[in-house]
Write a protein that holds these residues in place. Structure first.
Motif, PDB file in Angstrom:
ATOM      1  N   GLN A  10      78.057  49.318  66.222  1.00  0.00           N
ATOM      2  CA  GLN A  10      78.739  48.646  65.112  1.00  0.00           C
ATOM      3  C   GLN A  10      79.489  47.414  65.633  1.00  0.00           C
ATOM      4  O   GLN A  10      80.720  47.351  65.622  1.00  0.00           O
ATOM      5  CB  GLN A  10      79.666  49.619  64.392  1.00  0.00           C
ATOM      6  CG  GLN A  10      78.912  50.690  63.645  1.00  0.00           C
ATOM      7  CD  GLN A  10      79.788  51.482  62.697  1.00  0.00           C
ATOM      8  OE1 GLN A  10      81.019  51.395  62.728  1.00  0.00           O
ATOM      9  NE2 GLN A  10      79.165  52.280  61.846  1.00  0.00           N
ATOM     10  N   LYS A  11      78.684  46.436  66.043  1.00  0.00           N
ATOM     11  CA  LYS A  11      79.250  45.174  66.506  1.00  0.00           C
ATOM     12  C   LYS A  11      79.589  44.311  65.298  1.00  0.00           C
ATOM     13  O   LYS A  11      78.739  44.043  64.449  1.00  0.00           O
ATOM     14  CB  LYS A  11      78.247  44.430  67.395  1.00  0.00           C
ATOM     15  CG  LYS A  11      78.095  44.999  68.787  1.00  0.00           C
ATOM     16  CD  LYS A  11      77.285  44.028  69.658  1.00  0.00           C
ATOM     17  CE  LYS A  11      77.242  44.496  71.097  1.00  0.00           C
ATOM     18  NZ  LYS A  11      76.549  43.513  71.969  1.00  0.00           N
ATOM     19  N   GLN A  12      80.813  43.838  65.240  1.00  0.00           N
ATOM     20  CA  GLN A  12      81.248  43.053  64.105  1.00  0.00           C
ATOM     21  C   GLN A  12      80.416  41.781  63.944  1.00  0.00           C
ATOM     22  O   GLN A  12      80.115  41.362  62.826  1.00  0.00           O
ATOM     23  CB  GLN A  12      82.731  42.696  64.249  1.00  0.00           C
ATOM     24  CG  GLN A  12      83.348  42.063  63.008  1.00  0.00           C
ATOM     25  CD  GLN A  12      83.303  42.959  61.779  1.00  0.00           C
ATOM     26  OE1 GLN A  12      83.326  44.177  61.886  1.00  0.00           O
ATOM     27  NE2 GLN A  12      83.239  42.341  60.597  1.00  0.00           N
ATOM     28  N   GLU A  13      80.009  41.178  65.058  1.00  0.00           N
ATOM     29  CA  GLU A  13      79.234  39.934  64.967  1.00  0.00           C
ATOM     30  C   GLU A  13      77.869  40.176  64.342  1.00  0.00           C
ATOM     31  O   GLU A  13      77.317  39.286  63.688  1.00  0.00           O
ATOM     32  CB  GLU A  13      79.092  39.284  66.344  1.00  0.00           C
ATOM     33  CG  GLU A  13      78.372  40.116  67.381  1.00  0.00           C
ATOM     34  CD  GLU A  13      78.257  39.398  68.716  1.00  0.00           C
ATOM     35  OE1 GLU A  13      78.487  38.179  68.781  1.00  0.00           O
ATOM     36  OE2 GLU A  13      77.921  40.080  69.718  1.00  0.00           O
ATOM     37  N   TRP A  14      77.317  41.380  64.516  1.00  0.00           N
ATOM     38  CA  TRP A  14      76.035  41.685  63.882  1.00  0.00           C
ATOM     39  C   TRP A  14      76.213  41.838  62.376  1.00  0.00           C
ATOM     40  O   TRP A  14      75.399  41.345  61.593  1.00  0.00           O
ATOM     41  CB  TRP A  14      75.442  42.972  64.472  1.00  0.00           C
ATOM     42  CG  TRP A  14      74.976  42.826  65.895  1.00  0.00           C
ATOM     43  CD1 TRP A  14      74.919  41.677  66.630  1.00  0.00           C
ATOM     44  CD2 TRP A  14      74.519  43.872  66.752  1.00  0.00           C
ATOM     45  NE1 TRP A  14      74.450  41.933  67.898  1.00  0.00           N
ATOM     46  CE2 TRP A  14      74.197  43.275  68.001  1.00  0.00           C
ATOM     47  CE3 TRP A  14      74.350  45.248  66.601  1.00  0.00           C
ATOM     48  CZ2 TRP A  14      73.703  44.022  69.075  1.00  0.00           C
ATOM     49  CZ3 TRP A  14      73.868  45.993  67.670  1.00  0.00           C
ATOM     50  CH2 TRP A  14      73.540  45.386  68.892  1.00  0.00           C
ATOM     51  N   LEU A  15      77.278  42.516  61.964  1.00  0.00           N
ATOM     52  CA  LEU A  15      77.540  42.678  60.531  1.00  0.00           C
ATOM     53  C   LEU A  15      77.822  41.333  59.889  1.00  0.00           C
ATOM     54  O   LEU A  15      77.314  41.025  58.794  1.00  0.00           O
ATOM     55  CB  LEU A  15      78.712  43.636  60.317  1.00  0.00           C
ATOM     56  CG  LEU A  15      79.129  43.870  58.857  1.00  0.00           C
ATOM     57  CD1 LEU A  15      77.969  44.422  58.039  1.00  0.00           C
ATOM     58  CD2 LEU A  15      80.333  44.802  58.791  1.00  0.00           C
ATOM     59  N   GLU A  16      78.617  40.513  60.543  1.00  0.00           N
ATOM     60  CA  GLU A  16      78.922  39.182  59.989  1.00  0.00           C
ATOM     61  C   GLU A  16      77.667  38.325  59.872  1.00  0.00           C
ATOM     62  O   GLU A  16      77.521  37.563  58.918  1.00  0.00           O
ATOM     63  CB  GLU A  16      79.961  38.492  60.873  1.00  0.00           C
ATOM     64  CG  GLU A  16      81.355  39.103  60.753  1.00  0.00           C
ATOM     65  CD  GLU A  16      82.343  38.538  61.751  1.00  0.00           C
ATOM     66  OE1 GLU A  16      81.944  37.643  62.546  1.00  0.00           O
ATOM     67  OE2 GLU A  16      83.505  38.986  61.752  1.00  0.00           O
TER      68      GLU A  16
ATOM     69  N   LEU B 283      66.221  43.930  73.966  1.00  0.00           N
ATOM     70  CA  LEU B 283      66.716  43.828  72.593  1.00  0.00           C
ATOM     71  C   LEU B 283      68.155  43.330  72.544  1.00  0.00           C
ATOM     72  O   LEU B 283      68.472  42.338  71.869  1.00  0.00           O
ATOM     73  CB  LEU B 283      66.619  45.202  71.922  1.00  0.00           C
ATOM     74  CG  LEU B 283      67.323  45.353  70.569  1.00  0.00           C
ATOM     75  CD1 LEU B 283      66.644  44.501  69.507  1.00  0.00           C
ATOM     76  CD2 LEU B 283      67.372  46.822  70.149  1.00  0.00           C
ATOM     77  N   VAL B 284      69.031  44.015  73.254  1.00  0.00           N
ATOM     78  CA  VAL B 284      70.468  43.783  73.135  1.00  0.00           C
ATOM     79  C   VAL B 284      70.923  42.526  73.872  1.00  0.00           C
ATOM     80  O   VAL B 284      71.825  41.821  73.400  1.00  0.00           O
ATOM     81  CB  VAL B 284      71.241  45.029  73.642  1.00  0.00           C
ATOM     82  CG1 VAL B 284      72.736  44.761  73.674  1.00  0.00           C
ATOM     83  CG2 VAL B 284      70.930  46.230  72.760  1.00  0.00           C
ATOM     84  N   ASN B 285      70.295  42.229  74.987  1.00  0.00           N
ATOM     85  CA  ASN B 285      70.788  41.140  75.833  1.00  0.00           C
ATOM     86  C   ASN B 285      69.981  39.847  75.780  1.00  0.00           C
ATOM     87  O   ASN B 285      70.446  38.820  76.290  1.00  0.00           O
ATOM     88  CB  ASN B 285      70.866  41.625  77.292  1.00  0.00           C
ATOM     89  CG  ASN B 285      71.873  42.744  77.465  1.00  0.00           C
ATOM     90  OD1 ASN B 285      72.935  42.732  76.861  1.00  0.00           O
ATOM     91  ND2 ASN B 285      71.534  43.739  78.272  1.00  0.00           N
TER      92      ASN B 285
ATOM     93  N   PHE C  69      69.735  35.495  71.083  1.00  0.00           N
ATOM     94  CA  PHE C  69      69.045  34.237  70.789  1.00  0.00           C
ATOM     95  C   PHE C  69      69.247  33.851  69.325  1.00  0.00           C
ATOM     96  O   PHE C  69      69.605  32.703  69.010  1.00  0.00           O
ATOM     97  CB  PHE C  69      67.549  34.375  71.096  1.00  0.00           C
ATOM     98  CG  PHE C  69      66.742  33.148  70.733  1.00  0.00           C
ATOM     99  CD1 PHE C  69      66.584  32.117  71.645  1.00  0.00           C
ATOM    100  CD2 PHE C  69      66.156  33.026  69.475  1.00  0.00           C
ATOM    101  CE1 PHE C  69      65.847  30.986  71.314  1.00  0.00           C
ATOM    102  CE2 PHE C  69      65.422  31.902  69.133  1.00  0.00           C
ATOM    103  CZ  PHE C  69      65.274  30.870  70.059  1.00  0.00           C
ATOM    104  N   TRP C  70      69.031  34.816  68.427  1.00  0.00           N
ATOM    105  CA  TRP C  70      69.162  34.510  66.994  1.00  0.00           C
ATOM    106  C   TRP C  70      70.615  34.315  66.592  1.00  0.00           C
ATOM    107  O   TRP C  70      70.931  33.452  65.758  1.00  0.00           O
ATOM    108  CB  TRP C  70      68.481  35.608  66.178  1.00  0.00           C
ATOM    109  CG  TRP C  70      67.011  35.631  66.450  1.00  0.00           C
ATOM    110  CD1 TRP C  70      66.333  36.448  67.318  1.00  0.00           C
ATOM    111  CD2 TRP C  70      66.031  34.741  65.916  1.00  0.00           C
ATOM    112  NE1 TRP C  70      64.996  36.130  67.342  1.00  0.00           N
ATOM    113  CE2 TRP C  70      64.782  35.085  66.490  1.00  0.00           C
ATOM    114  CE3 TRP C  70      66.080  33.692  65.003  1.00  0.00           C
ATOM    115  CZ2 TRP C  70      63.599  34.409  66.178  1.00  0.00           C
ATOM    116  CZ3 TRP C  70      64.905  33.019  64.683  1.00  0.00           C
ATOM    117  CH2 TRP C  70      63.689  33.386  65.271  1.00  0.00           C
TER     118      TRP C  70
ATOM    119  N   ASN D 165      72.354  51.312  63.523  1.00  0.00           N
ATOM    120  CA  ASN D 165      71.639  52.231  64.392  1.00  0.00           C
ATOM    121  C   ASN D 165      71.872  52.055  65.891  1.00  0.00           C
ATOM    122  O   ASN D 165      71.579  52.969  66.664  1.00  0.00           O
ATOM    123  CB  ASN D 165      70.131  52.130  64.116  1.00  0.00           C
ATOM    124  CG  ASN D 165      69.768  52.643  62.743  1.00  0.00           C
ATOM    125  OD1 ASN D 165      69.704  53.837  62.510  1.00  0.00           O
ATOM    126  ND2 ASN D 165      69.543  51.720  61.811  1.00  0.00           N
ATOM    127  N   VAL D 166      72.352  50.884  66.319  1.00  0.00           N
ATOM    128  CA  VAL D 166      72.562  50.659  67.749  1.00  0.00           C
ATOM    129  C   VAL D 166      74.043  50.674  68.092  1.00  0.00           C
ATOM    130  O   VAL D 166      74.505  51.484  68.890  1.00  0.00           O
ATOM    131  CB  VAL D 166      71.919  49.331  68.211  1.00  0.00           C
ATOM    132  CG1 VAL D 166      72.200  49.074  69.693  1.00  0.00           C
ATOM    133  CG2 VAL D 166      70.415  49.360  67.957  1.00  0.00           C
TER     134      VAL D 166
END
Length: 403
Positions: free
Chosen positions: A85-91, A29-31, A36-37, A82-83
């Motif tokens: 708080q990565k800023q790149e995921w929020l952005e 999932l994480v790596n 990829f997306w 839930n996993v």
């Protein structure tokens, strides 16, 4: 040694064996999936996401499908919540949400099916699942980045779904009214999960009042006890319809719905409901498993007639990863050894056939023999949703088995 202690030891060994796989799901999932997306789907020029990506992540078509935009927003905000708080995921989530807000709806508030890359409407809002995943997207994003506007979008869309649900295609429905009125399983199934996604927005009391209705639809209307299976379409009164649509079984839908029901059963502390859902899931898997080539069939006719769907014998990514979630949860909640045995069998098939051994993300479409049919990583129907959600759910479920 007493029988009870042997049973306890066997269960402990099973728990340990399954729990040892948790890290494998997290790592993927994480790596390998989310990167990829992140690296390939963001449209930096127009906003939103490209989902038509080839094996290497190259864009091969720029149309944007609103239900996949919503799924992408949900996925990255959910992982942020839930996993980690990565800023790149929020952005990434905010990037997709801005595009959806700007271009996604018609004047009545219905979400289009597809847009051009620039955001011009292409296909009318005939498909209520665009609305379902927009609701999930903005409800999840509101958790990650609280905003009254996101809450209101989620609530307005959810209420619109409830208003439309008995004739959700509306003016786009091709069927002639009154001749053969069928109810479809897809929307009640999604509402089982959607209601929980909305809880922090609409409140526990509203969700609790809604749950019995969706459970009844799934477990009493579409589940046919005489078949032991859940049908995709039934007559308005819940009876069997002897026609192409009425005979069709989509094993993946039924199996996915059963882990939604198990989640509801856990919430309600209803062991009987959990057990019933687990048994239906196992019966569906047994029925839908290809005894010759392995894997789960896409469509089947419950009377053994030729199917209307020419792709009936393909093996699809989402069917198998959702089965893994259902089996993991089934074992965790019931201790049924059939779940653990099936889990290992489906796990082996899925990781050996769908995972790309050379590049990130997984293949989506196999032929009956398990060979890659299309080497795309995303398209009109496959986006950033089933695989990351399932990897997360299996990881957390198996991790919970550790003593």
């Amino acid at each position: 040694m007493e029988v009870s202690s042997v049973t306890t030891k066997t269960a402990a060994n099973t728990n340990e064996s399954l729990a040892s796989l948790a890290g494998m799901y997290r790592d993927e999932l994480v790596n390998h999936i989310l990167p990829f997306w992140l690296n390939h789907s963001k449209d930096e020029q127009n906003g939103g996401y490209f989902t038509c990506l080839d094996r290497y992540g190259n864009v091969y078509d720029t149309d944007k499908f609103m239900w996949l935009q919503g799924r992408g927003v949900w996925c990255f905000s959910y992982m942020y919540n839930n996993v980690e708080q990565k800023q790149e995921w929020l952005e990434m989530a905010l990037h997709g949400a801005n595009f959806m807000e700007k271009y996604g709806r018609d004047q009545e508030g219905n979400w289009y099916f597809s847009l051009t890359a620039e955001g011009k409407p292409l296909v009318q809002p005939y498909n209520i699942f665009s609305d379902c995943f927009a609701t999930m997207a903005f409800a999840s994003l509101d958790k990650a980045s609280p905003n009254d506007r996101y809450k209101q979008l989620a609530v307005d869309t959810f209420e619109n779904i409830l208003r439309r649900r008995h004739n959700w295609k509306g003016i786009y429905n091709k069927a002639v009214p009154g001749t053969r009125s069928l109810k479809n399983f897809s929307l009640p199934m999604i509402l089982c999960n959607l209601s929980l996604e909305m809880e922090h927005v609409i409140g526990k009391e509203r969700v609790d009042s809604f749950i019995p209705e969706v459970i009844h639809e799934v477990m009493d209307v579409f589940y046919q006890p005489q078949l032991g299976l859940i049908l995709e379409n039934v007559n308005e009164d819940g009876s069997f319809a002897d026609c192409f649509e009425g005979r069709v079984l989509n094993p993946g839908h039924a199996i996915e719905a059963m882990w939604f029901i198990m989640d509801l059963g856990k919430r309600m502390n209803d062991e009987a409901l959990i057990r019933k859902a687990c048994n239906i899931m196992l019966d569906t898997l047994e029925y839908g498993w290809d005894k010759e080539y392995e894997g789960i069939f896409y469509f089947m006719d419950v009377q053994g007639h030729p199917t209307q769907q020419l792709e009936w014998d393909q093996k699809l990514w989402w069917v198998h990863v959702e089965a893994l979630v259902a089996l993991a949860k089934g074992y965790a909640l019931t201790g049924d050894e059939r779940c653990s045995q099936w889990f290992l069998k489906v796990h082996e098939y899925t990781w050996n056939h769908f995972k790309d051994k050379e590049y990130d993300e997984w293949f989506g479409y196999l032929n009956r023999r398990g060979e890659v049919l299309l080497d795309l990583k995303g398209g009109k129907w496959k986006g950033c949703f089933h695989i990351p959600r399932s990897l997360y759910q299996v990881w957390k479920t198996l991790d919970g088995l550790k003593s």
